[in-house]
Design a protein around this motif. Structure first.
Motif, mmCIF file in Angstrom:
data_model
loop_
_atom_site.group_PDB
_atom_site.id
_atom_site.type_symbol
_atom_site.label_atom_id
_atom_site.label_comp_id
_atom_site.label_asym_id
_atom_site.label_seq_id
_atom_site.Cartn_x
_atom_site.Cartn_y
_atom_site.Cartn_z
ATOM 1 N N LEU A 87 0.823 -1.215 0.000
ATOM 2 C CA LEU A 87 0.000 0.000 0.000
ATOM 3 C C LEU A 87 0.857 1.264 0.000
ATOM 4 C CD1 LEU A 87 -2.769 -1.120 2.513
ATOM 5 C CD2 LEU A 87 -2.894 -1.061 0.008
ATOM 6 N N SER A 88 2.105 1.161 0.471
ATOM 7 C CA SER A 88 3.024 2.292 0.447
ATOM 8 C C SER A 88 3.188 2.837 -0.965
ATOM 9 C CB SER A 88 4.388 1.868 0.998
ATOM 10 O OG SER A 88 5.354 2.871 0.798
ATOM 11 N N GLY A 89 3.284 1.939 -1.929
ATOM 12 C CA GLY A 89 3.397 2.359 -3.316
ATOM 13 C C GLY A 89 2.050 2.590 -3.968
ATOM 14 N N LEU A 90 1.110 1.703 -3.678
ATOM 15 C CA LEU A 90 -0.200 1.789 -4.325
ATOM 16 C C LEU A 90 -0.940 3.082 -3.972
ATOM 17 C CD1 LEU A 90 -1.373 -1.912 -3.928
ATOM 18 C CD2 LEU A 90 -0.516 -0.783 -5.995
ATOM 19 N N VAL A 91 -0.677 3.618 -2.793
ATOM 20 C CA VAL A 91 -1.337 4.862 -2.389
ATOM 21 C C VAL A 91 -0.925 6.019 -3.301
ATOM 22 C CG1 VAL A 91 0.326 5.674 -0.659
ATOM 23 C CG2 VAL A 91 -2.104 6.129 -0.344
ATOM 24 N N GLY A 92 0.182 5.857 -4.009
ATOM 25 C CA GLY A 92 0.617 6.883 -4.952
ATOM 26 C C GLY A 92 -0.391 7.128 -6.062
ATOM 27 N N ILE A 93 -1.245 6.158 -6.316
ATOM 28 C CA ILE A 93 -2.305 6.329 -7.319
ATOM 29 C C ILE A 93 -3.170 7.536 -6.962
ATOM 30 C CG2 ILE A 93 -4.380 5.255 -8.302
ATOM 31 C CD1 ILE A 93 -2.916 2.525 -7.906
ATOM 32 N N ALA A 94 -3.295 7.807 -5.673
ATOM 33 C CA ALA A 94 -4.121 8.932 -5.224
ATOM 34 C C ALA A 94 -3.615 10.266 -5.773
ATOM 35 C CB ALA A 94 -4.174 8.977 -3.700
ATOM 36 N N HIS A 95 -2.323 10.358 -6.052
ATOM 37 C CA HIS A 95 -1.813 11.604 -6.648
ATOM 38 C C HIS A 95 -2.555 11.919 -7.945
ATOM 39 C CE1 HIS A 95 1.466 12.452 -3.940
ATOM 40 N NE2 HIS A 95 2.000 11.253 -4.116
ATOM 41 N N TYR A 96 -2.885 10.877 -8.691
ATOM 42 C CA TYR A 96 -3.480 11.077 -10.011
ATOM 43 C C TYR A 96 -5.002 11.225 -9.970
ATOM 44 C CZ TYR A 96 1.207 10.313 -11.516
ATOM 45 O OH TYR A 96 2.557 10.446 -11.680
ATOM 46 N N THR A 97 -5.563 11.279 -8.790
ATOM 47 C CA THR A 97 -6.988 11.567 -8.646
ATOM 48 C C THR A 97 -7.216 13.064 -8.454
ATOM 49 O OG1 THR A 97 -7.010 11.269 -6.244
ATOM 50 C CG2 THR A 97 -7.396 9.298 -7.602
ATOM 51 N N VAL A 98 -6.116 13.810 -8.384
ATOM 52 C CA VAL A 98 -6.174 15.246 -8.129
ATOM 53 C C VAL A 98 -5.843 16.000 -9.420
ATOM 54 C CG1 VAL A 98 -5.151 17.120 -6.774
ATOM 55 C CG2 VAL A 98 -5.473 14.878 -5.744
ATOM 56 N N PRO A 99 -6.654 16.983 -9.784
ATOM 57 C CA PRO A 99 -6.329 17.775 -10.978
ATOM 58 C C PRO A 99 -4.938 18.409 -10.853
ATOM 59 C CG PRO A 99 -8.533 18.307 -10.195
ATOM 60 C CD PRO A 99 -7.894 17.429 -9.153
ATOM 61 N N GLY A 100 -4.195 18.371 -11.931
ATOM 62 C CA GLY A 100 -2.864 18.958 -11.948
ATOM 63 C C GLY A 100 -1.741 17.975 -11.696
ATOM 64 N N ALA A 101 -2.062 16.758 -11.323
ATOM 65 C CA ALA A 101 -1.013 15.775 -11.038
ATOM 66 C C ALA A 101 -0.181 15.457 -12.277
ATOM 67 C CB ALA A 101 -1.614 14.502 -10.462
ATOM 68 N N ALA A 102 -0.820 15.425 -13.424
ATOM 69 C CA ALA A 102 -0.088 15.136 -14.661
ATOM 70 C C ALA A 102 0.844 16.277 -15.048
ATOM 71 C CB ALA A 102 -1.069 14.839 -15.789
ATOM 72 N N ASP A 103 0.716 17.430 -14.395
ATOM 73 C CA ASP A 103 1.569 18.578 -14.690
ATOM 74 C C ASP A 103 2.806 18.643 -13.795
ATOM 75 O OD1 ASP A 103 -0.267 19.399 -16.623
ATOM 76 O OD2 ASP A 103 -1.424 20.552 -15.153
ATOM 77 N N MET A 104 2.969 17.676 -12.888
ATOM 78 C CA MET A 104 4.164 17.675 -12.045
ATOM 79 C C MET A 104 5.394 17.484 -12.938
ATOM 80 S SD MET A 104 3.041 15.440 -8.665
ATOM 81 C CE MET A 104 2.666 13.937 -9.559
ATOM 82 N N VAL A 105 6.556 17.958 -12.472
ATOM 83 C CA VAL A 105 7.788 17.818 -13.254
ATOM 84 C C VAL A 105 8.081 16.344 -13.530
ATOM 85 C CG1 VAL A 105 8.797 19.987 -12.476
ATOM 86 C CG2 VAL A 105 9.210 17.898 -11.178
ATOM 87 N N TRP A 106 8.832 16.070 -14.600
ATOM 88 C CA TRP A 106 9.043 14.701 -15.073
ATOM 89 C C TRP A 106 9.671 13.796 -14.028
ATOM 90 C CZ3 TRP A 106 13.654 12.240 -15.124
ATOM 91 C CH2 TRP A 106 14.802 13.029 -15.020
ATOM 92 N N TRP A 107 10.650 14.298 -13.246
ATOM 93 C CA TRP A 107 11.325 13.444 -12.271
ATOM 94 C C TRP A 107 10.405 13.098 -11.101
ATOM 95 C CZ3 TRP A 107 11.582 15.866 -7.634
ATOM 96 C CH2 TRP A 107 11.568 17.276 -7.636
ATOM 97 N N ARG A 108 9.470 13.980 -10.797
ATOM 98 C CA ARG A 108 8.486 13.666 -9.749
ATOM 99 C C ARG A 108 7.525 12.608 -10.265
ATOM 100 N NH1 ARG A 108 7.204 18.722 -7.377
ATOM 101 N NH2 ARG A 108 8.934 18.212 -6.012
ATOM 102 N N GLN A 109 7.107 12.761 -11.512
ATOM 103 C CA GLN A 109 6.248 11.746 -12.146
ATOM 104 C C GLN A 109 6.965 10.390 -12.109
ATOM 105 O OE1 GLN A 109 3.220 12.199 -13.470
ATOM 106 N NE2 GLN A 109 3.079 14.379 -13.772
#
Length: 149
Positions: A87-109
């Protein structure tokens, strides 16, 4: 796959997953304000930076317990703890439920997606281990016969 080979796979998997999670969680904590957050009408509020930091320790403890149980050959219990760690990794999916997540810098993505991939891999390993637990536990040893008198 034998217990020994599965142990090697698990150890490498956990080393990679922990290293990736350190990068992700430290970045998430240190640069908390750079991550997009849900709006005020969101069903689930964003976790605080402190919760992110504490969460890493809690999740990683599940991984450590899972590895300890694995070495003690409590495969099913290890699989349960490893599922908790995944779940430590899977919870990262939550980042992509928020508008603007796809706009994070490439290394953060990159590290968020790598952490999600590690969560999927650990979860897959845990499912495989639970399904194959009987074959991974060696048969009980019979006591040696007493020496002849």
């Amino acid at each position: 796959m034998s217990y020994l080979r599965a142990t090697r796979v698990l150890c490498w998997l956990l080393v990679v997953a922990v290293l990736v999670s350190v990068v992700h969680y430290v970045d998430n904590y240190v640069n908390y304000d750079d991550y997009p957050v849900p709006g005020p009408d969101a069903a689930v509020p964003a976790p605080s930076a402190t919760l992110v930091a504490v969460g890493w320790f809690v999740f990683t403890a599940f991984g450590a317990v899972g590895l300890l149980l694995w070495f003690r050959r409590h495969i099913t219990s290890a699989a349960i703890a490893l599922t908790g760690y995944s779940l430590s990794g899977l919870v990262g999916i939550a980042h992509y439920t928020v508008p603007g997540a796809a706009d994070m810098v490439w290394w953060r993505q990159a590290h968020v997606l790598a952490d999600i991939a590690c969560g999927v891999a650990v979860f897959g390993f845990a499912l495989w281990a639970a399904k194959n637990a009987a074959g991974l536990i060696p048969p009980a040893r019979t006591p040696a016969a007493p020496p002849p008198a």
